[in-house]
Design an enzyme around this catalytic site. Sequence first.
Site, PDB file in Angstrom:
ATOM      1  CB  SER A 170      -0.967  -0.033   1.196  1.00  0.00           C
ATOM      2  OG  SER A 170      -1.984   0.928   1.045  1.00  0.00           O
ATOM      3  CD  GLU A 186      -2.885  -2.734  -3.434  1.00  0.00           C
ATOM      4  OE1 GLU A 186      -4.063  -2.842  -3.050  1.00  0.00           O
ATOM      5  OE2 GLU A 186      -2.099  -1.889  -2.972  1.00  0.00           O
ATOM      6  CG  HIS A 242      -5.728  -2.577   0.523  1.00  0.00           C
ATOM      7  ND1 HIS A 242      -4.882  -2.235  -0.509  1.00  0.00           N
ATOM      8  CD2 HIS A 242      -5.369  -1.791   1.577  1.00  0.00           C
ATOM      9  CE1 HIS A 242      -4.056  -1.284  -0.109  1.00  0.00           C
ATOM     10  NE2 HIS A 242      -4.328  -1.003   1.147  1.00  0.00           N
TER      11      HIS A 242
END
Length: 313
Positions: free
Chosen positions: A128, A218, A288
């Site tokens: 992330s 992602e 996630h």
Amino acid sequence: MAKSNSYPCQLPPALKPGDRVTVIAPSGALKEFEALEQGLAIWRSRGYQVQLGSNWNFRHGYLAGDDRQRREALAQAWSDRDCQAILCVRGGYGGARLLEDWNWNSYLSEQTKTKSAWCNSKWLVGFSDVTSLLWSLAKIGIAGAHAPVLTTLASEPEWSINRLFDCLEGRKLEPLQGKGWGGSQTTGILLPANLTVATHLLKTPIQPSFESIILALEDVTEAPYRIDRMLTQWRLMRAFTGIKGIALGRFSRCDAPVGFNSWSVEEVIRDRLSDLNIPIVSDLPFGHDGVNAALPVGQMVQLDAEKGILSWY
């Protein structure tokens, strides 16, 4: 220091039980205290000595301490000869703020200053917002692990937890199965990222070379039109030039607002990527809100767009 944009990236020394690892919070402030304890317990159960860094529970607005405190925690862990890996508490936002005028070589200890950052590498583990740190290391030729942070580790299935330790302890990784978009196979150097974070790093000094890479993307909580806007920016910047393939993970909670006329995020991604004429595999188990399979940064992989498989050499 290692040559800029050198590929494949150098793997840090394999971890082994008994090694000491350091916990830092380079981005957002900790909120998930119980999840952190569960993540720490997993590392300790594997035989590792876990040391909490200086800022693990600091708070400065939405950040885990001000920039000086977070940069100091990262520098201390990086320069500590007895620390074999740096574990990130969580994502959020703030990692890129640490990298303005940052030089990994400048934070080596006095005992190791005669060597380069490449020679003194250690694992950095996270995903992330940690994309910024992973890319910064890849820029100087050092691999990291795009993998669960400590506050998400305990929610992983057993196979994914085992995969993380396989990655860090030097064992071969099993292929990942997704959905192939049809077409050929390709090989390249894997560069994982959160799409939003990566988009804000384009054409900055942090961005590694995109030549001959397989991009793994992602994201979370981005409405379809925002995904469209980011991928359109990549197209306008010709950022996909040289990229050999794209591996897509999970785009979770990326739904349009209620009552908003919209394409789905899957439709947007197909619209923006399907004409690139490169192999693409989607629905791979990373990102996630679900299984987040560990991906070693800067390593040679094969992407099979017919069978939908991402595999390692």
